[in-house]
Design a protein around this motif. Structure first.
Motif, PDB file in Angstrom:
ATOM      1  N   LEU A 159       0.810  -1.214   0.000  1.00  0.00           N
ATOM      2  CA  LEU A 159       0.000   0.000   0.000  1.00  0.00           C
ATOM      3  C   LEU A 159       0.845   1.267   0.000  1.00  0.00           C
ATOM      4  CD1 LEU A 159      -2.763  -0.999   2.594  1.00  0.00           C
ATOM      5  CD2 LEU A 159      -2.777  -1.278   0.111  1.00  0.00           C
ATOM      6  N   LEU A 160       1.968   1.248   0.708  1.00  0.00           N
ATOM      7  CA  LEU A 160       2.789   2.455   0.830  1.00  0.00           C
ATOM      8  C   LEU A 160       3.616   2.729  -0.412  1.00  0.00           C
ATOM      9  CD1 LEU A 160       4.153   1.940   4.462  1.00  0.00           C
ATOM     10  CD2 LEU A 160       2.230   3.384   3.767  1.00  0.00           C
ATOM     11  N   GLY A 161       4.068   1.658  -1.090  1.00  0.00           N
ATOM     12  CA  GLY A 161       5.004   1.827  -2.195  1.00  0.00           C
ATOM     13  C   GLY A 161       4.493   1.360  -3.534  1.00  0.00           C
ATOM     14  N   HIS A 162       3.177   1.365  -3.719  1.00  0.00           N
ATOM     15  CA  HIS A 162       2.632   0.931  -5.008  1.00  0.00           C
ATOM     16  C   HIS A 162       2.959   1.943  -6.096  1.00  0.00           C
ATOM     17  CE1 HIS A 162      -0.661   3.918  -5.142  1.00  0.00           C
ATOM     18  NE2 HIS A 162      -0.690   3.780  -3.826  1.00  0.00           N
ATOM     19  N   LEU A 163       3.018   1.477  -7.320  1.00  0.00           N
ATOM     20  CA  LEU A 163       3.212   2.383  -8.447  1.00  0.00           C
ATOM     21  C   LEU A 163       1.985   3.275  -8.591  1.00  0.00           C
ATOM     22  CD1 LEU A 163       4.820   0.001 -11.076  1.00  0.00           C
ATOM     23  CD2 LEU A 163       5.948   1.870  -9.851  1.00  0.00           C
ATOM     24  N   PRO A 164       2.158   4.534  -8.941  1.00  0.00           N
ATOM     25  CA  PRO A 164       1.006   5.438  -9.092  1.00  0.00           C
ATOM     26  C   PRO A 164       0.000   4.885 -10.103  1.00  0.00           C
ATOM     27  CG  PRO A 164       3.065   6.672  -9.146  1.00  0.00           C
ATOM     28  CD  PRO A 164       3.441   5.219  -9.194  1.00  0.00           C
ATOM     29  N   ASP A 165      -1.263   5.163  -9.841  1.00  0.00           N
ATOM     30  CA  ASP A 165      -2.315   4.693 -10.746  1.00  0.00           C
ATOM     31  C   ASP A 165      -2.131   5.252 -12.152  1.00  0.00           C
ATOM     32  OD1 ASP A 165      -3.466   3.313  -8.628  1.00  0.00           O
ATOM     33  OD2 ASP A 165      -4.680   5.044  -8.032  1.00  0.00           O
ATOM     34  N   ASP A 166      -1.597   6.445 -12.247  1.00  0.00           N
ATOM     35  CA  ASP A 166      -1.317   7.042 -13.551  1.00  0.00           C
ATOM     36  C   ASP A 166      -0.121   7.975 -13.405  1.00  0.00           C
ATOM     37  OD1 ASP A 166      -1.480   7.631 -16.193  1.00  0.00           O
ATOM     38  OD2 ASP A 166      -3.189   8.998 -16.029  1.00  0.00           O
ATOM     39  N   GLN A 167       0.713   7.993 -14.426  1.00  0.00           N
ATOM     40  CA  GLN A 167       1.925   8.822 -14.389  1.00  0.00           C
ATOM     41  C   GLN A 167       2.157   9.403 -15.773  1.00  0.00           C
ATOM     42  OE1 GLN A 167       5.573   6.916 -12.889  1.00  0.00           O
ATOM     43  NE2 GLN A 167       6.722   7.939 -14.517  1.00  0.00           N
ATOM     44  N   TRP A 168       2.588  10.655 -15.804  1.00  0.00           N
ATOM     45  CA  TRP A 168       2.906  11.290 -17.073  1.00  0.00           C
ATOM     46  C   TRP A 168       4.029  12.306 -16.855  1.00  0.00           C
ATOM     47  CZ3 TRP A 168      -1.463  12.102 -14.230  1.00  0.00           C
ATOM     48  CH2 TRP A 168      -1.684  13.385 -13.745  1.00  0.00           C
ATOM     49  N   LEU A 222       3.785   6.576 -27.570  1.00  0.00           N
ATOM     50  CA  LEU A 222       4.830   6.040 -26.690  1.00  0.00           C
ATOM     51  C   LEU A 222       4.184   5.181 -25.596  1.00  0.00           C
ATOM     52  CD1 LEU A 222       7.206   9.120 -26.136  1.00  0.00           C
ATOM     53  CD2 LEU A 222       7.641   7.095 -27.537  1.00  0.00           C
ATOM     54  N   ASN A 223       4.812   4.064 -25.267  1.00  0.00           N
ATOM     55  CA  ASN A 223       4.298   3.177 -24.224  1.00  0.00           C
ATOM     56  C   ASN A 223       5.276   3.082 -23.043  1.00  0.00           C
ATOM     57  OD1 ASN A 223       1.921   2.425 -25.695  1.00  0.00           O
ATOM     58  ND2 ASN A 223       3.196   1.061 -26.954  1.00  0.00           N
ATOM     59  N   SER A 224       5.846   4.217 -22.701  1.00  0.00           N
ATOM     60  CA  SER A 224       6.855   4.231 -21.637  1.00  0.00           C
ATOM     61  C   SER A 224       6.285   4.606 -20.277  1.00  0.00           C
ATOM     62  CB  SER A 224       7.966   5.216 -21.993  1.00  0.00           C
ATOM     63  OG  SER A 224       7.448   6.535 -22.102  1.00  0.00           O
ATOM     64  N   GLY A 225       4.971   4.818 -20.200  1.00  0.00           N
ATOM     65  CA  GLY A 225       4.367   5.158 -18.909  1.00  0.00           C
ATOM     66  C   GLY A 225       4.811   6.503 -18.383  1.00  0.00           C
ATOM     67  N   GLY A 226       5.098   7.456 -19.264  1.00  0.00           N
ATOM     68  CA  GLY A 226       5.512   8.776 -18.839  1.00  0.00           C
ATOM     69  C   GLY A 226       6.997   8.897 -18.548  1.00  0.00           C
ATOM     70  N   CYS A 227       7.751   7.840 -18.787  1.00  0.00           N
ATOM     71  CA  CYS A 227       9.194   7.888 -18.516  1.00  0.00           C
ATOM     72  C   CYS A 227       9.952   8.642 -19.605  1.00  0.00           C
ATOM     73  CB  CYS A 227       9.755   6.475 -18.385  1.00  0.00           C
ATOM     74  SG  CYS A 227       9.160   5.579 -16.938  1.00  0.00           S
ATOM     75  N   THR A 228       9.452   8.602 -20.838  1.00  0.00           N
ATOM     76  CA  THR A 228      10.111   9.286 -21.951  1.00  0.00           C
ATOM     77  C   THR A 228       9.100  10.135 -22.708  1.00  0.00           C
ATOM     78  OG1 THR A 228       9.749   7.394 -23.431  1.00  0.00           O
ATOM     79  CG2 THR A 228      11.840   7.461 -22.212  1.00  0.00           C
ATOM     80  N   VAL A 229       9.612  11.126 -23.449  1.00  0.00           N
ATOM     81  CA  VAL A 229       8.768  12.004 -24.267  1.00  0.00           C
ATOM     82  C   VAL A 229       9.490  12.263 -25.587  1.00  0.00           C
ATOM     83  CG1 VAL A 229       7.639  13.149 -22.318  1.00  0.00           C
ATOM     84  CG2 VAL A 229       9.798  14.067 -23.211  1.00  0.00           C
ATOM     85  N   SER A 236      14.486  11.174 -22.081  1.00  0.00           N
ATOM     86  CA  SER A 236      13.938  10.988 -20.732  1.00  0.00           C
ATOM     87  C   SER A 236      13.090  12.180 -20.333  1.00  0.00           C
ATOM     88  CB  SER A 236      15.073  10.801 -19.732  1.00  0.00           C
ATOM     89  OG  SER A 236      14.588  10.818 -18.396  1.00  0.00           O
ATOM     90  N   CYS A 237      12.063  11.910 -19.564  1.00  0.00           N
ATOM     91  CA  CYS A 237      11.175  12.977 -19.089  1.00  0.00           C
ATOM     92  C   CYS A 237      11.946  14.038 -18.319  1.00  0.00           C
ATOM     93  CB  CYS A 237      10.074  12.384 -18.214  1.00  0.00           C
ATOM     94  SG  CYS A 237       9.074  13.601 -17.328  1.00  0.00           S
ATOM     95  N   LYS A 238      12.955  13.628 -17.555  1.00  0.00           N
ATOM     96  CA  LYS A 238      13.697  14.572 -16.722  1.00  0.00           C
ATOM     97  C   LYS A 238      14.466  15.599 -17.557  1.00  0.00           C
ATOM     98  CE  LYS A 238      13.782  14.389 -12.898  1.00  0.00           C
ATOM     99  NZ  LYS A 238      12.857  15.013 -11.922  1.00  0.00           N
ATOM    100  N   VAL A 239      14.680  15.306 -18.856  1.00  0.00           N
ATOM    101  CA  VAL A 239      15.376  16.249 -19.732  1.00  0.00           C
ATOM    102  C   VAL A 239      14.480  17.443 -20.055  1.00  0.00           C
ATOM    103  CG1 VAL A 239      16.427  16.533 -22.015  1.00  0.00           C
ATOM    104  CG2 VAL A 239      16.823  14.432 -20.704  1.00  0.00           C
ATOM    105  N   ARG A 240      13.170  17.209 -20.206  1.00  0.00           N
ATOM    106  CA  ARG A 240      12.248  18.267 -20.643  1.00  0.00           C
ATOM    107  C   ARG A 240      11.234  18.671 -19.584  1.00  0.00           C
ATOM    108  NH1 ARG A 240      13.076  19.373 -25.973  1.00  0.00           N
ATOM    109  NH2 ARG A 240      12.267  21.335 -25.155  1.00  0.00           N
ATOM    110  N   GLY A 241      11.215  17.982 -18.429  1.00  0.00           N
ATOM    111  CA  GLY A 241      10.218  18.339 -17.424  1.00  0.00           C
ATOM    112  C   GLY A 241      10.346  17.505 -16.164  1.00  0.00           C
ATOM    113  N   ASN A 242       9.215  17.218 -15.528  1.00  0.00           N
ATOM    114  CA  ASN A 242       9.183  16.447 -14.279  1.00  0.00           C
ATOM    115  C   ASN A 242       8.016  15.470 -14.320  1.00  0.00           C
ATOM    116  OD1 ASN A 242      11.303  17.793 -12.493  1.00  0.00           O
ATOM    117  ND2 ASN A 242      10.063  19.570 -13.111  1.00  0.00           N
ATOM    118  N   TYR A 243       8.144  14.418 -13.496  1.00  0.00           N
ATOM    119  CA  TYR A 243       7.081  13.428 -13.412  1.00  0.00           C
ATOM    120  C   TYR A 243       5.890  14.019 -12.671  1.00  0.00           C
ATOM    121  CZ  TYR A 243      10.957  10.255 -14.470  1.00  0.00           C
ATOM    122  OH  TYR A 243      12.041   9.649 -15.046  1.00  0.00           O
ATOM    123  N   GLU A 244       4.734  13.672 -13.138  1.00  0.00           N
ATOM    124  CA  GLU A 244       3.487  14.033 -12.466  1.00  0.00           C
ATOM    125  C   GLU A 244       2.652  12.777 -12.308  1.00  0.00           C
ATOM    126  OE1 GLU A 244       1.455  17.309 -14.233  1.00  0.00           O
ATOM    127  OE2 GLU A 244       3.239  18.616 -14.256  1.00  0.00           O
TER     128      GLU A 244
END
Length: 578
Positions: A61-70, A94-101, A134-142
């Motif tokens: 419950l504490l460390g589950h993957l987020p229900d949605d990420q972008w 893209l099927n990277s789950g928000g990891c890449t853009v 990578s997402c971190k190059v152009r922004g941040n995870y949400e």
């Protein structure tokens, strides 16, 4: 007060050491057959195991993957586009789950309307598709509902996803170290001392996990919780095994193990009501303060006190009064006092290695120095490792159920509870050895039956997986009881502690068996576990039966057939008459 103590010392009745041991052992058999003494030990030992069910399973419950990420593109934050429109531009196809853009010129796109930007990117993609970064190059995870998981707090996704798993690995490593060290500590300094130290680790670790601002400190807290779970579990379980009569020992030891899934069910209910992970962790931390009351009310194990020759303290616990006996040394020993005093001078220069052999490492050395005990311990190590490996592999295979996290935890706990109760009936009629062997074979067959189900039959695969979990949970409870009874009191906690160490080797290995070997073939993990469990079932038949006699105290008596305790004399006499 001083005069009364002096009078007590003067009026003490002389008694030999052997007579004192017999007196205390008989009284332990009497009070251990029922009454307040038995129920006090039971409740003081069982309640902390419910807390173990809280924290060890809380990772789900504490460390589950987020229900949605972008990926939230920094240059697009000033636009009036919706979140879906921004994601459609940055992550389309893209099927990277928000990891890449896609590596577009987002500053240029932000000056356009969404429709114009969409047409522009479509046209440019036909000419030359941009690179994927990578997402971190152009922004941040949400994230959707970021407050429900610590993954969002420390961005443990994508290239850092392996660090998320380290939260559960920290628990396993803590249990690995704690089972070894707390086992030795309990044999050396007592069951209550080990339990108290484990309670302190548990409370400190809980608060670290709740209020930690850094992930590294959070992992230290998780490690402390893992170590504490061993410090609470094994001394408490040993207290039940070595102080309670055989007719109560079986069902109480099973009920002790069944308290763990009760904690899992409570965890799921609390987790459903309290969604933010910090508040959930705090809700799981508050009950740990009750451990202070447990430590205050708990007495030291009388049987351990007898083996350590602390007869006065044991007498106070069993008879609820000060001892009026004085141990008289043997005559031969009295005449040798002078010569022994001279011998002490030669012991001053004893080597450090010898001190370790006679001190902290004594119980570990005795596990392997006696040939009878050595055969038992190697078989026990294999049994524990295989049982733990199969338990966690089964849990990982069943995690693909299409249900919510809360329902999954509840279902697991509900399946586990009857799996602990079934052995109670079996132990009454078939004994320890046959019951353990049968449950091993049952689990092995259940795991191998998964291979006969077509890959698309999800319902049947899950059903057999739950059947395997049911069997391995039942096996776990019996193996712990059986192993505790196999060894003398002098080394019992060390045996249980080192066996638990091998069990944690299995639990740490389980994810790799599922992820690495499972990638080569879905049937490989179940085939390995099923085969190993079947071997464990056959090896169990080589062990002695322990369910018809009282516990052995000395290592030298390990090969001696035990006799029945007083509380079971009548059933044994009836069996002999038949």
């Amino acid at each position: 007060m001083t005069k009364s103590k002096e009078n007590l010392e003067k009026t003490r009745e002389p008694i030999s050491e052997e007579s004192m041991k017999d007196l205390l052992t008989k009284q332990l058999e009497i009070v251990g057959s029922g009454g307040a003494f038995v129920w006090a030990i039971f409740f003081l030992c069982v309640t902390p195991n419910i807390l173990n069910g809280f924290h060890v399973s809380s990772y789900t419950l504490l460390g589950h993957l987020p229900d949605d990420q972008w990926c939230g593109i920094s240059d697009l934050q000033s636009t009036n586009w919706t979140t879906e429109q921004k994601r459609n531009i940055a992550e389309r196809d893209l099927n990277s789950g928000g990891c890449t853009v896609w590596n577009w010129d987002y500053k240029h796109l932000s000056s356009m309307s969404y429709e114009a930007a969409l047409q522009y990117t479509n046209r440019m993609s036909q000419i030359e598709r941009p690179s994927e970064v990578s997402c971190k190059v152009r922004g941040n995870y949400e994230y959707a509902h970021p407050e429900t998981t610590f993954v969002a707090d420390w961005e443990l996704t994508c290239e850092r996803s392996l660090q998320r798993t380290s939260a559960q690995v920290s628990i396993s490593l803590g249990k690995f170290c704690g089972s070894f060290s707390f086992g030795i500590f309990a044999d050396k300094f007592g069951r209550k001392a080990s339990f108290t130290l484990g309670a302190a680790f548990f409370i400190i670790g809980s608060f670290l996990c709740t209020f930690s601002p850094w992930y590294s400190l959070f992992l230290i807290g998780r490690f402390a919780l893992g170590a504490a779970s061993s410090g609470l579990f094994y001394p408490a379980f040993t207290m039940i095994v070595e102080n309670i009569c055989l007719k109560h020992r079986s069902w109480m030891s099973i009920a002790f193990s069944a308290s763990y899934p009760v904690g899992m069910i409570i965890l799921a209910i609390i987790g459903y009501l309290i969604q933010p992970w910090r508040y959930l962790q705090l809700a799981l931390t508050i009950p740990s303060m009750l451990l202070i009351l447990n430590c205050y009310l708990m007495n030291e194990s009388p049987r351990w006190l007898i083996t350590k020759q602390r007869y006065d303290r044991c007498y106070r616990i069993l008879f609820k009064q000060q001892s009026h006996y004085e141990i008289q040394p043997p005559i031969a020993a009295a005449t040798e006092i002078i010569s022994d005093k001279k011998a002490l001078d030669t012991e001053v220069n004893v080597s450090l290695m010898q001190k370790l052999k006679d001190g902290p490492m004594k119980s570990i050395i005795e596990l392997f120095s006696n040939p009878n005990v050595r055969k038992l311990i190697f078989t026990s190590y294999f049994m524990f490792c295989v049982t733990s490996l199969s338990y966690y592999v089964t849990a990982l295979n069943a995690s693909n159920l299409s249900v919510s996290r809360y329902l999954y935890i509840v279902a697991t706990g509900v399946v586990d509870i009857p799996s602990y109760l079934v052995p109670v009936i079996m132990l009454r009629f078939t004994g320890r050895r046959i019951t353990t062997s049968f449950l091993f074979l049952w689990t092995g067959i259940s795991l191998l039956l998964v291979l006969s189900v077509p890959a698309g039959s999800t319902t049947w695969i899950v059903a057999f997986a739950m059947l395997g979990r049911f069997g391995i949970s039942a096996t776990y409870s019996v193996v712990t009881l059986y192993t505790a009874e196999l060894y003398p009191t002098e080394i019992r906690n060390s045996a249980l502690g080192t066996c638990s160490t091998f069990a944690h080797i299995g639990s740490i290995s389980a994810p790799y068996v599922v992820d690495v070997l499972g990638a080569l073939g879905w049937y490989i993990p179940t085939t390995i576990c099923g085969s190993l469990v079947l071997i464990a079932g056959l090896l169990t038949l080589t062990l002695p039966e322990t369910g018809t006699g009282k516990l052995i105290d000395k290592v030298d008596d390990a090969a001696v057939a035990p006799t029945s305790p007083a509380c079971d004399a009548a059933p044994m006499e009836q069996a002999e008459k038949k």
